[in-house]
Write a protein that holds these residues in place. Structure first.
Motif, PDB file in Angstrom:
ATOM      1  N   GLY A  77       0.814  -1.206   0.000  1.00  0.00           N
ATOM      2  CA  GLY A  77       0.000   0.000   0.000  1.00  0.00           C
ATOM      3  C   GLY A  77       0.850   1.258   0.000  1.00  0.00           C
ATOM      4  O   GLY A  77       0.422   2.301   0.461  1.00  0.00           O
ATOM      5  N   GLY A  78       2.085   1.155  -0.466  1.00  0.00           N
ATOM      6  CA  GLY A  78       2.943   2.318  -0.541  1.00  0.00           C
ATOM      7  C   GLY A  78       3.702   2.573   0.745  1.00  0.00           C
ATOM      8  O   GLY A  78       4.482   3.503   0.835  1.00  0.00           O
ATOM      9  N   ALA A  79       3.479   1.783   1.772  1.00  0.00           N
ATOM     10  CA  ALA A  79       4.170   1.983   3.043  1.00  0.00           C
ATOM     11  C   ALA A  79       5.623   1.589   2.898  1.00  0.00           C
ATOM     12  O   ALA A  79       5.975   0.689   2.149  1.00  0.00           O
ATOM     13  N   ALA A  80       6.464   2.265   3.643  1.00  0.00           N
ATOM     14  CA  ALA A  80       7.888   1.974   3.588  1.00  0.00           C
ATOM     15  C   ALA A  80       8.169   0.646   4.270  1.00  0.00           C
ATOM     16  O   ALA A  80       7.523   0.277   5.241  1.00  0.00           O
ATOM     17  N   SER A  81       9.135  -0.079   3.736  1.00  0.00           N
ATOM     18  CA  SER A  81       9.514  -1.340   4.367  1.00  0.00           C
ATOM     19  C   SER A  81      10.355  -1.029   5.591  1.00  0.00           C
ATOM     20  O   SER A  81      10.826   0.096   5.768  1.00  0.00           O
ATOM     21  N   PRO A  82      10.567  -2.006   6.471  1.00  0.00           N
ATOM     22  CA  PRO A  82      11.271  -1.741   7.722  1.00  0.00           C
ATOM     23  C   PRO A  82      12.654  -1.114   7.539  1.00  0.00           C
ATOM     24  O   PRO A  82      13.109  -0.365   8.384  1.00  0.00           O
ATOM     25  N   GLY A  83      13.333  -1.379   6.433  1.00  0.00           N
ATOM     26  CA  GLY A  83      14.672  -0.858   6.245  1.00  0.00           C
ATOM     27  C   GLY A  83      14.705   0.551   5.668  1.00  0.00           C
ATOM     28  O   GLY A  83      15.741   1.199   5.666  1.00  0.00           O
ATOM     29  N   GLU A  84      13.585   1.047   5.169  1.00  0.00           N
ATOM     30  CA  GLU A  84      13.554   2.356   4.532  1.00  0.00           C
ATOM     31  C   GLU A  84      13.264   3.454   5.540  1.00  0.00           C
ATOM     32  O   GLU A  84      12.568   3.258   6.519  1.00  0.00           O
ATOM     33  N   LYS A  85      13.819   4.626   5.258  1.00  0.00           N
ATOM     34  CA  LYS A  85      13.589   5.800   6.113  1.00  0.00           C
ATOM     35  C   LYS A  85      12.250   6.430   5.750  1.00  0.00           C
ATOM     36  O   LYS A  85      11.822   6.412   4.605  1.00  0.00           O
ATOM     37  N   VAL A  86      11.613   7.023   6.738  1.00  0.00           N
ATOM     38  CA  VAL A  86      10.353   7.719   6.533  1.00  0.00           C
ATOM     39  C   VAL A  86      10.637   9.196   6.718  1.00  0.00           C
ATOM     40  O   VAL A  86      11.383   9.589   7.621  1.00  0.00           O
ATOM     41  N   SER A  87      10.051  10.026   5.873  1.00  0.00           N
ATOM     42  CA  SER A  87      10.284  11.465   5.989  1.00  0.00           C
ATOM     43  C   SER A  87       9.735  11.968   7.318  1.00  0.00           C
ATOM     44  O   SER A  87       8.811  11.392   7.902  1.00  0.00           O
ATOM     45  N   SER A  88      10.302  13.049   7.801  1.00  0.00           N
ATOM     46  CA  SER A  88       9.884  13.582   9.102  1.00  0.00           C
ATOM     47  C   SER A  88       8.433  14.057   9.064  1.00  0.00           C
ATOM     48  O   SER A  88       7.707  13.930  10.049  1.00  0.00           O
ATOM     49  N   ASP A  89       8.010  14.607   7.927  1.00  0.00           N
ATOM     50  CA  ASP A  89       6.612  15.045   7.821  1.00  0.00           C
ATOM     51  C   ASP A  89       5.655  13.866   7.920  1.00  0.00           C
ATOM     52  O   ASP A  89       4.642  13.933   8.617  1.00  0.00           O
ATOM     53  N   GLU A  90       6.004  12.776   7.226  1.00  0.00           N
ATOM     54  CA  GLU A  90       5.162  11.592   7.273  1.00  0.00           C
ATOM     55  C   GLU A  90       5.141  11.000   8.685  1.00  0.00           C
ATOM     56  O   GLU A  90       4.106  10.556   9.171  1.00  0.00           O
ATOM     57  N   GLN A  91       6.293  11.020   9.365  1.00  0.00           N
ATOM     58  CA  GLN A  91       6.359  10.510  10.730  1.00  0.00           C
ATOM     59  C   GLN A  91       5.514  11.357  11.674  1.00  0.00           C
ATOM     60  O   GLN A  91       4.849  10.833  12.566  1.00  0.00           O
ATOM     61  N   LYS A  92       5.517  12.670  11.474  1.00  0.00           N
ATOM     62  CA  LYS A  92       4.694  13.553  12.308  1.00  0.00           C
ATOM     63  C   LYS A  92       3.208  13.247  12.117  1.00  0.00           C
ATOM     64  O   LYS A  92       2.436  13.249  13.080  1.00  0.00           O
ATOM     65  N   VAL A  93       2.827  12.982  10.877  1.00  0.00           N
ATOM     66  CA  VAL A  93       1.429  12.642  10.593  1.00  0.00           C
ATOM     67  C   VAL A  93       1.067  11.334  11.284  1.00  0.00           C
ATOM     68  O   VAL A  93       0.005  11.216  11.906  1.00  0.00           O
ATOM     69  N   ARG A  94       1.962  10.344  11.196  1.00  0.00           N
ATOM     70  CA  ARG A  94       1.707   9.061  11.851  1.00  0.00           C
ATOM     71  C   ARG A  94       1.594   9.229  13.363  1.00  0.00           C
ATOM     72  O   ARG A  94       0.712   8.651  13.998  1.00  0.00           O
ATOM     73  N   ASP A  95       2.499  10.026  13.940  1.00  0.00           N
ATOM     74  CA  ASP A  95       2.463  10.254  15.386  1.00  0.00           C
ATOM     75  C   ASP A  95       1.177  10.955  15.804  1.00  0.00           C
ATOM     76  O   ASP A  95       0.581  10.628  16.833  1.00  0.00           O
ATOM     77  N   ALA A  96       0.748  11.933  15.000  1.00  0.00           N
ATOM     78  CA  ALA A  96      -0.499  12.645  15.308  1.00  0.00           C
ATOM     79  C   ALA A  96      -1.693  11.691  15.243  1.00  0.00           C
ATOM     80  O   ALA A  96      -2.588  11.748  16.106  1.00  0.00           O
ATOM     81  N   ASP A  97      -1.702  10.817  14.235  1.00  0.00           N
ATOM     82  CA  ASP A  97      -2.785   9.829  14.130  1.00  0.00           C
ATOM     83  C   ASP A  97      -2.792   8.894  15.330  1.00  0.00           C
ATOM     84  O   ASP A  97      -3.852   8.598  15.896  1.00  0.00           O
TER      85      ASP A  97
END
Length: 165
Positions: A77-97
């Motif tokens: 579904g487009g999600a990053a695999s465990p070895g890939e880095k996630v952008s800080s903006d995307e991480q902030k969205v995930r944390d907010a959710d």
């Protein structure tokens, strides 16, 4: 099942058994402690390691291939695999959710706790019509106390989790 189909199925089964026996006759397969299957040991090494010979049981090995590239992203579904880095903006969205979900769960748990406390009435809940027997009433009070304790623990855990976010 038609007789022709039955014969074909039997022929395939016999062929599979014959192939399994032919493979087994080439080299013995050992089952070693820890569910390790190998055919690379000599009989002496196998007995030293506590391995047993497998006889008459065909072994099937299925190797999986890890998906790569665009196919992997499409499957996940487009999600990053465990070895890939996630952008800080995307991480902030995930944390907010995650925080929003935890807050909603906490609100629900607190409401349920308040309802349980009201019903429990400091250990003196109202008797029901079917509780003429005092033991039934005491059992219900004990169940309510246990449920109240569990719900308090749930609320405390959710608060701890929210404080970590």
């Amino acid at each position: 099942m038609t007789p022709t189909a039955w014969r074909a199925l039997c022929a395939v089964g016999l062929l599979a058994v014959a192939c399994g026996q032919a493979i087994a006759q080439e080299k013995p397969v050992y089952r070693c402690p820890g569910n390790l299957y190998t055919d690379s040991l000599s009989p002496k090494e196998a007995s030293d390691k506590g391995c047993r010979t497998l006889e008459g049981a065909p072994i099937t090995v299925i190797q999986s291939v890890a998906p790569r590239g665009e196919k992997a992203a499409a499957k996940t579904g487009g999600a990053a695999s465990p070895g890939e880095k996630v952008s800080s903006d995307e991480q902030k969205v995930r944390d907010a959710d995650a925080k929003r979900i935890l807050e909603a769960e906490l609100k629900k748990a607190e409401e349920a706790l308040a309802a349980l406390q009201k019903e429990y009435n400091n250990g003196q809940p109202e008797r029901r019509g079917d509780e003429r027997n005092n033991q039934k009433y005491l059992d219900r009070v004990a169940e309510m106390k246990a449920a109240l304790t569990r719900k308090e623990a749930d609320v405390a855990a959710l608060r701890r989790e929210l404080s970590n976010k």
